[in-house]
Scaffold this motif. Sequence first.
Motif, PDB file in Angstrom:
ATOM      1  N   ILE A  91       1.030  -1.304  -0.247  1.00 49.45           N
ATOM      2  CA  ILE A  91       0.108   0.087  -0.133  1.00 49.45           C
ATOM      3  C   ILE A  91       1.119   1.421   0.262  1.00 49.45           C
ATOM      4  CG2 ILE A  91      -0.387   0.235   2.240  1.00 49.45           C
ATOM      5  CD1 ILE A  91      -3.049   0.570   2.041  1.00 49.45           C
ATOM      6  N   SER A  94       4.122   2.082  -1.331  1.00 49.69           N
ATOM      7  CA  SER A  94       4.718   0.446  -2.043  1.00 49.69           C
ATOM      8  C   SER A  94       3.760  -0.355  -2.476  1.00 49.69           C
ATOM      9  CB  SER A  94       4.553  -0.725  -1.072  1.00 49.69           C
ATOM     10  OG  SER A  94       5.698  -0.185  -0.011  1.00 49.69           O
ATOM     11  N   THR A 152       6.555  -3.845   1.840  1.00 46.67           N
ATOM     12  CA  THR A 152       6.177  -3.353   2.994  1.00 46.67           C
ATOM     13  C   THR A 152       7.520  -2.892   4.043  1.00 46.67           C
ATOM     14  OG1 THR A 152       5.688  -3.143   5.342  1.00 46.67           O
ATOM     15  CG2 THR A 152       5.713  -5.287   4.549  1.00 46.67           C
ATOM     16  N   LYS A 153       8.055  -1.719   3.817  1.00 47.17           N
ATOM     17  CA  LYS A 153       9.644  -1.612   3.954  1.00 47.17           C
ATOM     18  C   LYS A 153       9.462  -2.112   5.576  1.00 47.17           C
ATOM     19  CE  LYS A 153      12.740   1.748   4.535  1.00 47.17           C
ATOM     20  NZ  LYS A 153      14.103   2.752   4.190  1.00 47.17           N
ATOM     21  N   SER A 154       8.246  -0.460   6.300  1.00 47.03           N
ATOM     22  CA  SER A 154       8.302  -1.582   7.836  1.00 47.03           C
ATOM     23  C   SER A 154       8.031  -2.727   8.034  1.00 47.03           C
ATOM     24  CB  SER A 154       7.480  -0.092   8.312  1.00 47.03           C
ATOM     25  OG  SER A 154       5.919  -1.279   7.189  1.00 47.03           O
ATOM     26  N   GLY A 155       7.802  -3.236   7.183  1.00 50.96           N
ATOM     27  CA  GLY A 155       7.238  -4.934   7.553  1.00 50.96           C
ATOM     28  C   GLY A 155       6.385  -4.968   8.590  1.00 50.96           C
ATOM     29  N   THR A 160      -0.551  -4.358   4.584  1.00 48.32           N
ATOM     30  CA  THR A 160      -0.780  -5.780   3.821  1.00 48.32           C
ATOM     31  C   THR A 160      -0.585  -6.970   4.484  1.00 48.32           C
ATOM     32  OG1 THR A 160       0.952  -3.586   2.942  1.00 48.32           O
ATOM     33  CG2 THR A 160       1.637  -5.470   2.499  1.00 48.32           C
ATOM     34  N   GLY A 213      12.838   5.537   1.394  1.00 48.18           N
ATOM     35  CA  GLY A 213      11.475   5.801   1.383  1.00 48.18           C
ATOM     36  C   GLY A 213      10.220   5.234   0.144  1.00 48.18           C
ATOM     37  N   GLY A 214       8.912   4.713   1.095  1.00 43.23           N
ATOM     38  CA  GLY A 214       7.945   4.308   0.508  1.00 43.23           C
ATOM     39  C   GLY A 214       7.913   5.205  -1.000  1.00 43.23           C
ATOM     40  N   ARG A 215       7.392   6.094  -0.518  1.00 42.25           N
ATOM     41  CA  ARG A 215       7.481   7.322  -2.246  1.00 42.25           C
ATOM     42  C   ARG A 215       8.045   7.112  -2.992  1.00 42.25           C
ATOM     43  NH1 ARG A 215       6.678  10.046   2.274  1.00 42.25           N
ATOM     44  NH2 ARG A 215       7.549  11.787   3.510  1.00 42.25           N
ATOM     45  N   GLN A 295       0.562  10.478  -4.065  1.00 43.42           N
ATOM     46  CA  GLN A 295       1.235  10.958  -2.729  1.00 43.42           C
ATOM     47  C   GLN A 295       2.828  11.902  -2.385  1.00 43.42           C
ATOM     48  OE1 GLN A 295       3.389   7.013  -2.825  1.00 43.42           O
ATOM     49  NE2 GLN A 295       2.835   7.117  -0.130  1.00 43.42           N
ATOM     50  N   GLN A 435       6.770  11.031   7.297  1.00 45.96           N
ATOM     51  CA  GLN A 435       5.498  11.303   6.828  1.00 45.96           C
ATOM     52  C   GLN A 435       4.774  11.035   8.197  1.00 45.96           C
ATOM     53  OE1 GLN A 435       6.862   9.065   5.020  1.00 45.96           O
ATOM     54  NE2 GLN A 435       7.332   7.503   6.940  1.00 45.96           N
ATOM     55  N   VAL A 438       1.054   9.857   8.580  1.00 46.06           N
ATOM     56  CA  VAL A 438       0.146   8.875   8.453  1.00 46.06           C
ATOM     57  C   VAL A 438       0.751   7.564   9.448  1.00 46.06           C
ATOM     58  CG1 VAL A 438       1.031   6.813   6.484  1.00 46.06           C
ATOM     59  CG2 VAL A 438       0.875   9.307   5.774  1.00 46.06           C
ATOM     60  N   LYS A 442      -1.814   5.033  11.343  1.00 49.24           N
ATOM     61  CA  LYS A 442      -1.122   3.826  11.182  1.00 49.24           C
ATOM     62  C   LYS A 442      -0.919   3.074  12.829  1.00 49.24           C
ATOM     63  CE  LYS A 442       2.227   2.511   8.012  1.00 49.24           C
ATOM     64  NZ  LYS A 442       3.857   2.766   7.322  1.00 49.24           N
TER      65      LYS A 442
HETATM   66  O1  PA5 Z   1       5.791   6.956   1.744  1.00 49.72           O
HETATM   67  C1  PA5 Z   1       5.586   6.019   2.643  1.00 49.72           C
HETATM   68  O2  PA5 Z   1       6.317   5.832   3.530  1.00 49.72           O
HETATM   69  C2  PA5 Z   1       4.184   5.895   2.837  1.00 49.72           C
HETATM   70  O3  PA5 Z   1       3.742   6.005   1.783  1.00 49.72           O
HETATM   71  C3  PA5 Z   1       4.633   3.581   2.825  1.00 49.72           C
HETATM   72  O4  PA5 Z   1       4.564   3.974   1.509  1.00 49.72           O
HETATM   73  C4  PA5 Z   1       3.419   3.093   3.448  1.00 49.72           C
HETATM   74  O5  PA5 Z   1       2.793   4.179   5.088  1.00 49.72           O
HETATM   75  C5  PA5 Z   1       3.312   1.921   3.021  1.00 49.72           C
HETATM   76  O6  PA5 Z   1       4.349   1.527   4.402  1.00 49.72           O
HETATM   77  P1  PA5 Z   1       5.305   0.294   4.467  1.00 49.72           P
HETATM   78  O7  PA5 Z   1       5.941  -0.095   3.366  1.00 49.72           O
HETATM   79  O8  PA5 Z   1       6.178   0.018   5.639  1.00 49.72           O
HETATM   80  O9  PA5 Z   1       3.720  -0.977   4.485  1.00 49.72           O
END
Ligand code: PA5
Length: 473
Positions: A91, A94, A152-155, A160, A213-215, A295, A435, A438, A442
């Motif tokens: 999401i 990602s 997912t970066k944060s896992g 996700t 970072g994600g974006r 985004q 972010q 965001v 979460k």
């Molecule tokens: O840009 C960002 O960091 C966020 O939009 C993330 O991509 C989003 O919240 C998803 O995070 P993650 O990849 O940790 O699941």
Amino acid sequence: MRYSKKDLKIRVDYNNMMASVIGRSQGITETELDSISSEISKAYNFVAAGSGIGMMGWTKLATGQDDVVEDILATAKQIRRNFEYFVVLGIGGSALGPIAAFKAINHLHYNDLKKSKRKGPKFYVEDNVDPERMAALLDVIEPEKTMFNVVTKSGSTSETMTQYLIINDILVKALGDKARDHIIATTSKSKGNLIKIAAREGYKTFYIPDGVGGRFSELCPVGLLPAAVLGIDIKGLLQGAAFMQEQCESAFVKRNPALMTAALMYLAMTKHGKNISVMMPYADGLQFVADWYAQLWAESLGKNKTLSGHACNVGQTPVKALGVTDQHSQVQLYTEGPFDKVITFLAVDKYRCEVAIPEGCKDIPDVNFLSGHTMNELIKAEQLATEYAVTKAGKLNYTINLPELNEFTLGQLLMLFMMETAYCGALLGIDAFNQPGVEEGKNATYALLGRRGYEDKKAELDNAPKKQNRFII
Ligand code: PA5
């Protein structure tokens, strides 16, 4: 594949931002631009000095991933050979990049093409937790013929990980130990739950570098693996991004397209009251680049404090539009509504095909005038006409021209927007790479669903002002 820098360089035409073209009442004067030259230099130096460091690791992706790219290409080849479906579970950052590249480069009805005409498996990105969407996905794929890419970066992102739990359960029930051959994890190497799960289960894993970072992650395995599976030339994408970075090496604002657009947007939002940024591609293939940009621009620049800790509340609301479709929906507002927006047109010089408008309705000249032209001429004329109309109405706009839509120009475009965002963040004096807004949502979700460690957040939510029935009708 080799791409010609000369023929495929994207061009930024910012005439209609300037007072000398659009008029002094709305336009930005050259004197105004000159008056912030030291801020522009500072922003340039800030980004140059930060390149590759901290959360600016994404600036090294275009040229620094040779081994990763080879691994991705080899993995993609296996997937294309062995699977009928490829599904990204992710999401936000990602998901939006993979969707944007897919829509930009692949056939517009890719999944509907016959297998022999497609370059790879059918492709889906599940970037929501609407239960109906999950059920619908399961109606059209066959899990035992599907590779799932959990990104997912944060896992730990609830959406996700929920999708992962559902899919893994289905796979294990159907395939037992072989379930692990149907999941690829793309995540941080150093933290989070997915990396632990991947190690325990033995999933093939790609890493999202710490400083990405994600974006800003489309050019790392987040975007490159799905793209390679879809037959997209990922080396071309990276070459395009590197070419844009070469242009952004110039400290001279008139030679650095991202620095120029950042400076103009900064003046537009801070001095001219333009709180909205409309992204309007004139190509269906670029429709989801507008989503990706939304985004990037919103999450990066929408901040309530500066790097030095002062309250600020800055940012520009991104709006997605599609030319010509939204000419029949939003352009009335753009033309006659408030002077609160900058419109970015994305124009394509040469579409990937030409469709002639045949002869017909000879007795009705008001229809017949179209005959003998092409749809290519029509869409181009409509883009120029809309640009003319909003300019005449005094609405700031600029156009990014892509000679063609391909991997090399897409790579340039994505990097242009990422660099512009970094420069604009520096001009605004904010952290463009976090972010916190965001994270707040979460964390509240974790608390509402009873995640351990979020008891204080749950108490905070329980104590929040209650909704009053008298305001519900
Ligand atoms: O840009 C960002 O960091 C966020 O939009 C993330 O991509 C989003 O919240 C998803 O995070 P993650 O990849 O940790 O699941």
